[in-house]
Design an enzyme around this catalytic site. Structure first.
Site, PDB file in Angstrom:
ATOM      1  N   LYS A 180      12.297 -15.549 -10.517  1.00 24.30           N
ATOM      2  CA  LYS A 180      11.965 -14.541 -11.533  1.00 24.30           C
ATOM      3  C   LYS A 180      10.847 -15.035 -12.444  1.00 24.30           C
ATOM      4  O   LYS A 180       9.912 -14.317 -12.745  1.00 24.30           O
ATOM      5  CB  LYS A 180      13.182 -14.212 -12.419  1.00 24.30           C
ATOM      6  CG  LYS A 180      14.264 -13.355 -11.849  1.00 24.30           C
ATOM      7  CD  LYS A 180      13.983 -11.883 -11.805  1.00 24.30           C
ATOM      8  CE  LYS A 180      13.273 -11.489 -10.542  1.00 24.30           C
ATOM      9  NZ  LYS A 180      14.013 -11.321  -9.338  1.00 24.30           N
ATOM     10  N   ARG A 224       3.889  -0.321  -4.818  1.00 25.05           N
ATOM     11  CA  ARG A 224       3.626  -0.843  -3.477  1.00 25.05           C
ATOM     12  C   ARG A 224       2.340  -1.658  -3.404  1.00 25.05           C
ATOM     13  O   ARG A 224       2.045  -2.261  -2.365  1.00 25.05           O
ATOM     14  CB  ARG A 224       3.545   0.309  -2.471  1.00 25.05           C
ATOM     15  CG  ARG A 224       4.792   1.149  -2.413  1.00 25.05           C
ATOM     16  CD  ARG A 224       4.623   2.290  -1.451  1.00 25.05           C
ATOM     17  NE  ARG A 224       4.602   1.810  -0.081  1.00 25.05           N
ATOM     18  CZ  ARG A 224       5.667   1.688   0.685  1.00 25.05           C
ATOM     19  NH1 ARG A 224       6.843   2.009   0.225  1.00 25.05           N
ATOM     20  NH2 ARG A 224       5.562   1.258   1.911  1.00 25.05           N
ATOM     21  N   GLU A 269      17.242 -17.898  -7.911  1.00 25.20           N
ATOM     22  CA  GLU A 269      16.780 -16.570  -8.347  1.00 25.20           C
ATOM     23  C   GLU A 269      16.089 -16.658  -9.717  1.00 25.20           C
ATOM     24  O   GLU A 269      15.069 -16.016  -9.955  1.00 25.20           O
ATOM     25  CB  GLU A 269      17.986 -15.609  -8.367  1.00 25.20           C
ATOM     26  CG  GLU A 269      17.771 -14.275  -9.064  1.00 25.20           C
ATOM     27  CD  GLU A 269      16.733 -13.373  -8.420  1.00 25.20           C
ATOM     28  OE1 GLU A 269      16.139 -13.771  -7.406  1.00 25.20           O
ATOM     29  OE2 GLU A 269      16.488 -12.295  -8.967  1.00 25.20           O
ATOM     30  N   CYS A 320       0.831  -1.187   0.000  1.00 26.17           N
ATOM     31  CA  CYS A 320       0.000   0.000   0.000  1.00 26.17           C
ATOM     32  C   CYS A 320       0.874   1.249   0.000  1.00 26.17           C
ATOM     33  O   CYS A 320       1.893   1.315   0.670  1.00 26.17           O
ATOM     34  CB  CYS A 320      -0.945   0.094   1.186  1.00 26.17           C
ATOM     35  SG  CYS A 320      -2.065  -1.293   1.342  1.00 26.17           S
ATOM     36  N   TRP A 326      -2.663  -2.909  -1.568  1.00 26.06           N
ATOM     37  CA  TRP A 326      -2.324  -4.332  -1.689  1.00 26.06           C
ATOM     38  C   TRP A 326      -3.122  -4.984  -0.566  1.00 26.06           C
ATOM     39  O   TRP A 326      -2.831  -4.797   0.615  1.00 26.06           O
ATOM     40  CB  TRP A 326      -0.829  -4.550  -1.491  1.00 26.06           C
ATOM     41  CG  TRP A 326      -0.389  -5.958  -1.735  1.00 26.06           C
ATOM     42  CD1 TRP A 326      -0.043  -6.513  -2.931  1.00 26.06           C
ATOM     43  CD2 TRP A 326      -0.224  -6.995  -0.763  1.00 26.06           C
ATOM     44  NE1 TRP A 326       0.318  -7.830  -2.762  1.00 26.06           N
ATOM     45  CE2 TRP A 326       0.221  -8.151  -1.450  1.00 26.06           C
ATOM     46  CE3 TRP A 326      -0.405  -7.067   0.620  1.00 26.06           C
ATOM     47  CZ2 TRP A 326       0.479  -9.359  -0.797  1.00 26.06           C
ATOM     48  CZ3 TRP A 326      -0.147  -8.276   1.269  1.00 26.06           C
ATOM     49  CH2 TRP A 326       0.295  -9.403   0.560  1.00 26.06           C
ATOM     50  N   GLU A 337       7.513 -15.271 -10.637  1.00 24.03           N
ATOM     51  CA  GLU A 337       6.937 -13.958 -10.337  1.00 24.03           C
ATOM     52  C   GLU A 337       6.228 -13.348 -11.531  1.00 24.03           C
ATOM     53  O   GLU A 337       5.128 -12.824 -11.393  1.00 24.03           O
ATOM     54  CB  GLU A 337       8.049 -12.974  -9.920  1.00 24.03           C
ATOM     55  CG  GLU A 337       8.535 -13.125  -8.515  1.00 24.03           C
ATOM     56  CD  GLU A 337       9.610 -12.089  -8.181  1.00 24.03           C
ATOM     57  OE1 GLU A 337       9.486 -11.427  -7.155  1.00 24.03           O
ATOM     58  OE2 GLU A 337      10.582 -11.958  -8.952  1.00 24.03           O
ATOM     59  N   LYS A 373       6.089  -4.562  -4.480  1.00 24.62           N
ATOM     60  CA  LYS A 373       7.544  -4.463  -4.392  1.00 24.62           C
ATOM     61  C   LYS A 373       8.032  -4.272  -2.971  1.00 24.62           C
ATOM     62  O   LYS A 373       9.074  -4.786  -2.587  1.00 24.62           O
ATOM     63  CB  LYS A 373       8.025  -3.299  -5.261  1.00 24.62           C
ATOM     64  CG  LYS A 373       9.529  -3.278  -5.349  1.00 24.62           C
ATOM     65  CD  LYS A 373       9.995  -2.673  -6.621  1.00 24.62           C
ATOM     66  CE  LYS A 373      11.477  -2.853  -6.785  1.00 24.62           C
ATOM     67  NZ  LYS A 373      11.853  -4.223  -7.118  1.00 24.62           N
ATOM     68  N   ASN A 414      -1.660   2.312   5.641  1.00 28.78           N
ATOM     69  CA  ASN A 414      -0.778   1.254   5.149  1.00 28.78           C
ATOM     70  C   ASN A 414      -0.354   0.448   6.374  1.00 28.78           C
ATOM     71  O   ASN A 414       0.133   1.017   7.345  1.00 28.78           O
ATOM     72  CB  ASN A 414       0.440   1.889   4.467  1.00 28.78           C
ATOM     73  CG  ASN A 414       1.554   0.883   4.202  1.00 28.78           C
ATOM     74  OD1 ASN A 414       1.291  -0.302   4.047  1.00 28.78           O
ATOM     75  ND2 ASN A 414       2.780   1.365   4.150  1.00 28.78           N
ATOM     76  N   GLY A 415      -0.564  -0.870   6.323  1.00 26.68           N
ATOM     77  CA  GLY A 415      -0.182  -1.716   7.457  1.00 26.68           C
ATOM     78  C   GLY A 415      -1.313  -2.663   7.819  1.00 26.68           C
ATOM     79  O   GLY A 415      -2.237  -2.871   7.022  1.00 26.68           O
ATOM     80  N   HIS A 473      17.985 -36.881  -5.307  1.00 20.91           N
ATOM     81  CA  HIS A 473      17.365 -37.154  -4.005  1.00 20.91           C
ATOM     82  C   HIS A 473      15.881 -36.798  -4.004  1.00 20.91           C
ATOM     83  O   HIS A 473      15.323 -36.492  -2.954  1.00 20.91           O
ATOM     84  CB  HIS A 473      18.109 -36.389  -2.910  1.00 20.91           C
ATOM     85  CG  HIS A 473      19.537 -36.796  -2.792  1.00 20.91           C
ATOM     86  ND1 HIS A 473      19.919 -38.069  -2.440  1.00 20.91           N
ATOM     87  CD2 HIS A 473      20.689 -36.117  -3.043  1.00 20.91           C
ATOM     88  CE1 HIS A 473      21.246 -38.153  -2.448  1.00 20.91           C
ATOM     89  NE2 HIS A 473      21.733 -36.980  -2.825  1.00 20.91           N
TER      90      HIS A 473
HETATM   91  C1  G6P Z   1       9.221  -8.436  -2.520  1.00 22.20           C
HETATM   92  C2  G6P Z   1       9.682  -8.118  -3.921  1.00 22.20           C
HETATM   93  C3  G6P Z   1      10.995  -8.829  -4.211  1.00 22.20           C
HETATM   94  C4  G6P Z   1      12.030  -8.481  -3.146  1.00 22.20           C
HETATM   95  C5  G6P Z   1      11.512  -8.785  -1.745  1.00 22.20           C
HETATM   96  C6  G6P Z   1      12.435  -8.240  -0.674  1.00 22.20           C
HETATM   97  O1  G6P Z   1       8.848  -9.758  -2.429  1.00 22.20           O
HETATM   98  O2  G6P Z   1       8.713  -8.498  -4.866  1.00 22.20           O
HETATM   99  O3  G6P Z   1      11.476  -8.405  -5.468  1.00 22.20           O
HETATM  100  O4  G6P Z   1      13.179  -9.216  -3.388  1.00 22.20           O
HETATM  101  O5  G6P Z   1      10.251  -8.161  -1.564  1.00 22.20           O
HETATM  102  O6  G6P Z   1      12.452  -6.845  -0.771  1.00 22.20           O
HETATM  103  P1  G6P Z   1      13.608  -5.926  -0.245  1.00 22.20           P
HETATM  104  O7  G6P Z   1      13.143  -4.537  -0.528  1.00 22.20           O
HETATM  105  O8  G6P Z   1      13.737  -6.191   1.229  1.00 22.20           O
HETATM  106  O9  G6P Z   1      14.856  -6.294  -0.969  1.00 22.20           O
END
Ligand code: G6P
Length: 642
Positions: A492, A27, A488, A2, A74, A495, A637, A98-99, A511
């Site tokens: 990606k 956000r 990673e 948010c 969000w 996501e 994000k 927000n929260g 395994h």
């Molecule tokens: C969210 C984002 C990711 C990010 C993670 C940690 O899940 O979508 O891209 O890696 O938060 O965020 P930070 O700001 O702590 O790196």
């Protein structure tokens, strides 16, 4: 999670509120809304979905008023819908939050017993009614209302409140979730979740600390900042340096594409900031514990930042002989980790510096008496402010939800940290440190070369993106430093393409996961021609002989070696050979170098190159699938809730 904004100026604010919400959309983007006050009454517009929907509503039904608040959501409590979108309002006030208010259910029952009717399913609406009840009790005494209401809210919040009868005042409060305030020189006062939202609006900015609340006027001198004890605090603003231009997408289709392609120049910026040109060594601030006294480094992070920590573990253990543990912040905070303050240092890695779990894990380290280092992109963030030492990653603004340049700049910062640690602890000779710094200095050029090749229509790469775009499940494999990059890569593609993907240590396939292998599950192998190559190749043979389609990312020599071994490859994508760039071809002859040998500089370089490959792969697959690259479903994000 948010984004909130509040502003008052000398002209209509609706357009600026909308622009600020666009900058906050990273956000959360499941619904949005805004409210203004004009001639003593509150008007509100809200809509489900992205800001563009709110913009359409506003073009049909514009909002007048020189004061307003806005929100992009969000969802936590209550489905994404217009009814649950903020602001929540009545004829006296409007709020954006927000929260999460954790005790909302108890408060809601209490308020319903008092006769308040709830219009939404959100936790946030209790704040509206609590404030209304308190205003009725205490009249216009807003400090008293804050003292009455804020301590009753459990959980986390950043709030902005607007009053129907006060066109000269906004109330903001922070407990956990971030909130900044700012001013321009023309009589404008602002609240916002971050500096970016205030860019192009405010000239000066201040960040509220946990527990603070503020009464904002149109100018700084008549605004007031209070601490959690309701005592007046000094309001100290500083120039807001971030420009609104940093937000632009330019000619790129998506922010993610822009941010991937910015990496060569951004890596150059990081190196310029981090390397001392005189001595050609990384420049680091003084740590709370000298490198030679560190036995253990505890790293915590979430998401992509966690994988940066995993790469650093390989580097620091091998190069600097520091024992490293890496924890998901959400797990660490509820474990009982054994932390020794005398010989241990803690590190928190976070792009935003606001991720709630990471912040709380950092606080746990601090309570245990550990010195703390923050590796953050946003230098004024909570994690930066609460850490002893800050290593800024200098990625610039990253908007795409899927992290790209923020990840690789974390890696670059951590590589500088590892090289310094190794030198200062006496495990890296001067000439090896020279080679290491030269290798890092080659990375921006190699990144350009690598991106040019990947984007230049490489048929194998195009074929790989086609294969993945039709897959339901994908496995990413890597060994050693390539294992975290496999994790990673899988993250990606999950996501932004919504394809189920898992990253595995190649040696772990036998395994369990190998049971999944058939011709419908493509295997993406990240296998630089390094000390682990021959081992990975054996694992790929095991997969291939069970019908698995292998897509190999390696260097020219790695691909040749794989083909000679008779493996059936669905596609092979050639990435730049870091060894030949550094004229170190003989250093890693697959099969001849033992796995017990120390890591060398090539193992520091490979994660950067292979990160670029998995980023472009995920991006291009998402394009083929037609998903929303920058704003994938259900994600945000900056994750400021637990
Ligand atoms: C969210 C984002 C990711 C990010 C993670 C940690 O899940 O979508 O891209 O890696 O938060 O965020 P930070 O700001 O702590 O790196």
């Amino acid at each position: 999670m948010c984004g909130i904004i509040g502003m008052m100026g000398n002209g209509s604010v609706a357009g600026s509120l909308l622009d600020a919400l666009r900058r906050l959309e990273y956000r959360g983007y499941d619904s949005a809304g805004m409210a203004t006050v004009s001639e003593g009454s509150i008007s509100r517009r809200r809509s489900e979905g992205k800001i563009v929907n709110l913009a359409n509503v506003l073009s049909q039904e514009p909002l007048a008023g020189n004061i307003g608040i806005g929100h992009t959501r969000w969802a936590t409590h209550g489905v994404p819908s217009e009814k649950n979108a903020h602001p929540h309002s009545n004829d006296r006030l409007a709020i954006v939050h927000n929260g999460i208010i954790e005790n909302f259910a108890v408060l809601k029952r209490e308020l319903q017993d008092q006769g308040f009717c709830f219009e939404s399913d959100t936790d946030s609406e209790v704040i509206l009614h609590l404030l209304t009840a308190s205003l009725t009790r205490h009249g216009e005494d807003i400090p008293r209302v804050c003292a009455d209401v804020l301590p009753r809210l459990r959980g986390m919040f950043a709030l902005v409140v607007m009053f129907a009868d006060r066109e000269d005042l906004l109330l903001g409060a922070r407990h956990g979730s971030p909130l900044a305030l700012g001013f321009d020189s023309d009589g404008g006062g602002y609240f916002g979740s971050d500096a970016l939202s205030l860019s192009g609006l405010a000239d000066r900015i201040a960040y509220l600390q946990d527990g603070d609340w503020a009464l904002l006027s149109r100018d700084e001198s008549s605004s007031r900042l209070y601490g959690g004890d309701n005592d007046l605090k000094e309001l100290r603003t500083e120039p807001l340096t971030i420009s609104s231009g940093a937000f632009g997408k330019g000619n790129y289709r998506h922010f993610m594409e822009k941010e991937i392609l910015e990496q060569p120049s951004v890596w150059g910026d990081v190196l310029a900031a981090r390397l001392d040109p005189q001595v050609r060594r990384p420049r680091l601030p003084r740590l709370p514990l000298a490198f030679r006294d560190i036995r253990t480094l505890h790293i915590t992070a979430c998401g992509t930042a966690y994988y940066a920590g995993l790469v650093a573990k390989y580097w620091l253990e091998a190069l600097a002989k520091i024992s490293v543990d890496v924890d998901f912040a959400s797990e660490l905070r509820y474990r009982s980790p054994v932390l020794r303050r005398d010989d241990s240092l803690a590190m928190c890695i976070s792009q935003s510096g606001e991720t709630m779990d990471s912040l709380e894990a950092l606080r746990l380290y601090k309570r245990s008496g550990l010195g703390t280092v923050a590796v953050v992109n946003v230098e004024h963030s909570s994690i930066a402010r609460e850490s002893d030492v800050v290593l800024a990653t200098h990625a610039g603004v990253e908007i795409g939800v899927a992290s790209t340049k923020a990840f690789t700049t974390q890696l670059l910062t951590l590589a500088c940290f590892a090289i310094t640690a190794a030198s200062e602890r006496g495990y890296m000779s001067d000439s090896d440190a020279d080679t290491a710094v030269s290798a890092l200095s080659c990375l921006p050029g190699l990144a350009s070369q690598c991106l040019t090749n990947l984007l230049g229509g490489d048929e194998n790469f195009l074929h790989a993106t086609q294969v993945l775009s039709h897959a339901k499940d994908v496995l990413y494999l890597g060994r050693g430093v390539s294992y975290p990059i496999a994790l990673e890569g899988a993250l990606k593609i999950k996501e932004i393409s919504y394809i189920h993907a898992e990253g595995y240590a190649a040696g772990e396939m036998k395994h369990g996961p190998i049971a999944l292998v058939d011709d419908t599950v493509p295997i993406v192998a990240l296998a630089p021609y390094d000390r682990w190559f021959s081992k990975t190749l054996s694992n790929l043979h095991e997969v291939s002989s069970r019908g698995g389609d292998v897509i190999l990312f390696s260097s020219k020599r790695g691909i040749a070696h794989a083909k000679e071994s008779g493996i059936d490859l669905r596609a092979s994508i050639e990435l730049v050979d870091c060894a030949s760039v550094l004229c170190l071809e003989d250093t890693y002859l697959a099969g001849e170098i033992g796995v017990d040998k120390d890591l060398g500089i090539l193992d520091v370089m490979h994660p950067f190159i292979y990160s670029l490959a998995v980023q472009v792969l995920a991006h291009d697959v998402a394009i083929l699938k037609g998903t929303d690259v920058d704003q994938p479903r259900n994600l945000a994000k900056s994750v400021t809730v637990e």
